[in-house]
Motif scaffolding. Structure first.
Motif, mmCIF file in Angstrom:
data_model
loop_
_atom_site.group_PDB
_atom_site.id
_atom_site.type_symbol
_atom_site.label_atom_id
_atom_site.label_comp_id
_atom_site.label_asym_id
_atom_site.label_seq_id
_atom_site.Cartn_x
_atom_site.Cartn_y
_atom_site.Cartn_z
ATOM 1 N N MET A 1 0.829 -1.195 0.000
ATOM 2 C CA MET A 1 0.000 0.000 0.000
ATOM 3 C C MET A 1 0.869 1.252 0.000
ATOM 4 S SD MET A 1 -3.288 -0.716 0.020
ATOM 5 C CE MET A 1 -4.380 -2.111 0.304
ATOM 6 N N ASP A 2 2.123 1.139 -0.486
ATOM 7 C CA ASP A 2 3.063 2.252 -0.406
ATOM 8 C C ASP A 2 3.335 2.901 -1.760
ATOM 9 O OD1 ASP A 2 4.326 0.011 -1.415
ATOM 10 O OD2 ASP A 2 6.275 0.540 -0.558
ATOM 11 N N LYS A 3 2.549 2.587 -2.778
ATOM 12 C CA LYS A 3 2.796 3.128 -4.117
ATOM 13 C C LYS A 3 1.860 4.291 -4.424
ATOM 14 C CE LYS A 3 4.290 -1.287 -6.099
ATOM 15 N NZ LYS A 3 4.063 -2.258 -7.180
ATOM 16 N N GLN A 4 2.301 5.118 -5.368
ATOM 17 C CA GLN A 4 1.449 6.187 -5.860
ATOM 18 C C GLN A 4 0.404 5.587 -6.783
ATOM 19 O OE1 GLN A 4 1.256 9.330 -5.104
ATOM 20 N NE2 GLN A 4 -0.209 9.947 -6.646
ATOM 21 N N GLU A 5 -0.819 5.569 -6.325
ATOM 22 C CA GLU A 5 -1.927 5.031 -7.108
ATOM 23 C C GLU A 5 -2.764 6.202 -7.604
ATOM 24 O OE1 GLU A 5 -2.085 1.930 -7.751
ATOM 25 O OE2 GLU A 5 -1.123 0.823 -6.122
ATOM 26 N N GLY A 6 -2.826 6.411 -8.902
ATOM 27 C CA GLY A 6 -3.632 7.486 -9.451
ATOM 28 C C GLY A 6 -2.841 8.755 -9.671
ATOM 29 N N GLN B 1 0.753 5.162 -15.348
ATOM 30 C CA GLN B 1 2.050 5.360 -14.711
ATOM 31 C C GLN B 1 2.930 4.132 -14.904
ATOM 32 O OE1 GLN B 1 2.005 7.862 -10.854
ATOM 33 N NE2 GLN B 1 0.176 6.609 -10.704
ATOM 34 N N GLY B 2 4.214 4.338 -14.809
ATOM 35 C CA GLY B 2 5.160 3.234 -14.911
ATOM 36 C C GLY B 2 6.581 3.719 -14.726
ATOM 37 N N SER B 3 7.515 2.783 -14.731
ATOM 38 C CA SER B 3 8.937 3.089 -14.644
ATOM 39 C C SER B 3 9.617 2.754 -15.963
ATOM 40 C CB SER B 3 9.597 2.309 -13.496
ATOM 41 O OG SER B 3 9.002 2.649 -12.255
ATOM 42 N N LEU B 4 10.750 3.409 -16.217
ATOM 43 C CA LEU B 4 11.414 3.225 -17.499
ATOM 44 C C LEU B 4 12.023 1.840 -17.667
ATOM 45 C CD1 LEU B 4 13.187 6.665 -18.123
ATOM 46 C CD2 LEU B 4 10.927 5.877 -18.853
ATOM 47 N N TYR C 1 7.253 7.724 -14.735
ATOM 48 C CA TYR C 1 6.487 8.714 -15.475
ATOM 49 C C TYR C 1 5.006 8.528 -15.186
ATOM 50 C CZ TYR C 1 5.494 4.696 -18.407
ATOM 51 O OH TYR C 1 5.091 3.462 -18.833
ATOM 52 N N GLY C 2 4.233 9.537 -15.523
ATOM 53 C CA GLY C 2 2.786 9.457 -15.383
ATOM 54 C C GLY C 2 2.111 10.474 -16.283
ATOM 55 N N VAL C 3 1.024 10.081 -16.880
ATOM 56 C CA VAL C 3 0.224 10.958 -17.732
ATOM 57 C C VAL C 3 -1.231 10.819 -17.311
ATOM 58 C CG1 VAL C 3 -0.443 11.588 -20.071
ATOM 59 C CG2 VAL C 3 1.836 10.658 -19.649
ATOM 60 N N SER C 4 -1.881 11.956 -17.048
ATOM 61 C CA SER C 4 -3.290 11.965 -16.658
ATOM 62 C C SER C 4 -4.123 12.585 -17.769
ATOM 63 C CB SER C 4 -3.484 12.760 -15.356
ATOM 64 O OG SER C 4 -2.807 12.140 -14.272
ATOM 65 N N PHE C 5 -5.243 11.927 -18.064
ATOM 66 C CA PHE C 5 -6.156 12.391 -19.103
ATOM 67 C C PHE C 5 -7.488 12.754 -18.452
ATOM 68 C CE2 PHE C 5 -3.214 9.321 -20.884
ATOM 69 C CZ PHE C 5 -2.761 9.944 -22.041
ATOM 70 N N VAL D 1 1.252 15.908 -16.676
ATOM 71 C CA VAL D 1 2.381 15.062 -17.058
ATOM 72 C C VAL D 1 3.372 15.066 -15.900
ATOM 73 C CG1 VAL D 1 4.253 14.684 -18.694
ATOM 74 C CG2 VAL D 1 2.067 15.587 -19.506
ATOM 75 N N VAL D 2 3.779 13.867 -15.446
ATOM 76 C CA VAL D 2 4.600 13.742 -14.237
ATOM 77 C C VAL D 2 5.860 12.947 -14.544
ATOM 78 C CG1 VAL D 2 4.687 12.864 -11.866
ATOM 79 C CG2 VAL D 2 2.572 13.840 -12.755
ATOM 80 N N GLY D 3 6.977 13.397 -13.979
ATOM 81 C CA GLY D 3 8.228 12.644 -14.001
ATOM 82 C C GLY D 3 8.793 12.564 -12.596
ATOM 83 N N ARG D 4 9.285 11.385 -12.209
ATOM 84 C CA ARG D 4 9.838 11.200 -10.863
ATOM 85 C C ARG D 4 11.243 10.610 -10.946
ATOM 86 N NH1 ARG D 4 4.726 8.955 -10.288
ATOM 87 N NH2 ARG D 4 3.263 10.193 -9.043
#
Length: 458
Positions: free
Chosen positions: A18-23, A65-68, A109-113, A149-152
């Motif tokens: 339960m420690d991940k960025q969801e959404g 969302q996902g990792s490279l 990365y993450g992209v929200s629509f 648009v998100v980058g971590r």
């Protein structure tokens, strides 16, 4: 078999994390998250959310969302790419270096629509001179469904169940938990482990029970002649009771199985606890594109630390900048839009409803609004969800009264069975939004799913 045991453990672990960025991240329209977490899904995650927190208009947002490292790791596990842990230059095939994988794992990365903007509006501007009752008009579309648009970049983290160090720790702990390591064994990491002992004890118990009932022809005949289920249960119960009294080996095997099961569960719990307590420090960049406003760039520092398997604390600090210089005609406007701080205290439940994992969290968010929100308007074209009356036909920009935001949120994250599907349910209270200078009670809801349970391998 060791690989299969570790794969099963990873799937179990991912189903309970339960420690991940969801959404969507904090500040994005439609997000259920008042505070952002530092770790995203490694392969891919999907989320659909509805609501609003700092915004004035409720939005329906879908986030990917996902990792490279997700794609190269998937190819490696399917033997479509070769892994070169030491970077051997003599390898003729194309290989993926360990250092590259480790760095790619740190970047997500993450992209929200915003799917609530499902209709494309068209604005027309008169051009040329009017000729009688006709007039030439230039039409331009206005459809901006990408809301964020998100980058971590993970600056510091050892919270990775698929890393080499974690797998090494897994094997070492299992070997140490074995009853008498046999170094000459072809696979001591499995045979002399808690998983191996559990399987061996279970097999011995089943073999002994199977032999008992196979050799008992009289019991077999009696069961066939039993008139009802009650008689069958009585016969089986009496047979087991008699066997336990006469067969010390059966009792010993049963005790060995239960002892091995306890050790294996304890080892899993220890690893889950150790993983949950690892600190994470992440730098996040979010390019947010609110409805009717110029894009805003937010730079956020995220710290996440677990204290036990059940409790964790996440803290955020951020600065938001307007991508464009605001007009000088707006009082108090500047490139520095706001400064933010938030924290979240979370309690995880290993079993909540129907043995599904869950988490209950309380969050607080503060925003110092240095510059008022500025809306870009087109005469005759309303903004989605916003109605403006009495506006001058020549106005192209409007602004709101600025003020500090205080928001509190209670959120329940529900798991679905033993899958990685999550359902966030939240309620929040804010003293105002970026546009509305009045207190508001609001609700947020969503559904998320990530594919990290496939990380254990084939």
């Amino acid at each position: 078999m060791e690989r299969a045991a570790f794969a099963d453990f990873v799937k179990f672990l991912e189903a309970h994390r339960m420690d991940k960025q969801e959404g969507a991240t904090t500040g994005s329209g439609g997000s259920t998250n008042l505070v952002s977490k530092g770790i995203a899904a490694q392969i891919l995650s999907l989320a659909a959310e509805y609501g609003a927190l700092t915004e004035s208009v409720n939005n329906q947002v879908v986030t990917v969302q996902g990792s490279l490292d997700g794609i190269p790791m998937a190819l490696l596990r399917q033997d479509l790419l070769q892994y070169c842990p030491k970077g051997n230059p003599t390898v003729e095939e194309i290989c993926v270096h360990r250092t590259l994988v480790n760095w790619l794992r740190r970047i997500s990365y993450g992209v929200s629509f915003d799917i609530s903007r499902n209709s494309q509006s068209v604005a027309g501007t008169p051009t040329g001179t009017q000729q009688g009752n006709t007039q030439q008009v230039t039409f331009t579309p206005d459809q901006h469904q990408v809301s964020s648009v998100v980058g971590r970049l993970v600056l510091w983290s050892t919270r990775d169940a698929t890393s080499d160090s974690f797998q090494k720790q897994w094997r070492s702990a299992l070997i140490a938990n074995g009853a008498g390591a046999n170094t000459s064994s072809p696979s001591p990491a499995f045979i002399d482990s808690a998983a191996g002992n559990l399987l061996k004890a279970g097999k011995a118990l089943l073999d002994d029970v199977g032999t008992t009932f196979t050799e008992s022809q009289s019991l077999h005949d009696a069961l066939n002649a039993a008139p009802d289920q009650i008689s069958v249960d009585t016969l089986v119960g009496n047979a087991i009771s008699d066997q336990l009294k006469s067969d010390a080996k059966l009792v010993q095997n049963a005790g060995s199985f239960l002892q091995s099961l306890d050790k294996f569960v304890a080892e899993e719990d220890a690893f889950v606890t150790a993983l949950a307590e690892k600190p994470v420090l992440t730098l996040e960049y979010n390019n947010n594109r609110p409805v009717g406003q110029s894009p805003v760039s937010t730079f956020r520092l995220i710290f996440d630390k677990g204290f036990t398997k059940e409790w964790s604390l996440t803290a955020n600090g951020a600065v938001a900048m307007n991508d464009e210089n605001p007009p000088a005609t707006v009082p108090g406007a500047s490139r520095l839009r706001d400064a933010q701080f938030g924290f979240q205290l979370q309690h995880n439940f290993s079993s909540f409803i129907f043995s599904s994992p869950a988490a209950l969290s309380g969050s607080y968010y503060f925003q110092y609004q240095n510059s008022p929100a500025i809306l870009n308007v087109t005469p005759g074209t309303p903004l989605p969800g916003i109605t403006i009356t009495g506006l001058s036909p020549n106005a192209t920009q409007i602004f709101s009264q600025k003020g500090n935001l205080h928001i509190g949120q209670i959120k329940l994250m529900l798991g679905v069975g033993q899958s990685t599907m999550r359902i966030p349910l939240a309620v929040s209270y804010s003293n105002r939004t970026e546009l509305i200078n009045k207190p508001l009670w609001r609700g947020q809801i969503g559904i998320t799913y990530d594919f990290d349970s496939f990380l254990g391998g084939k």
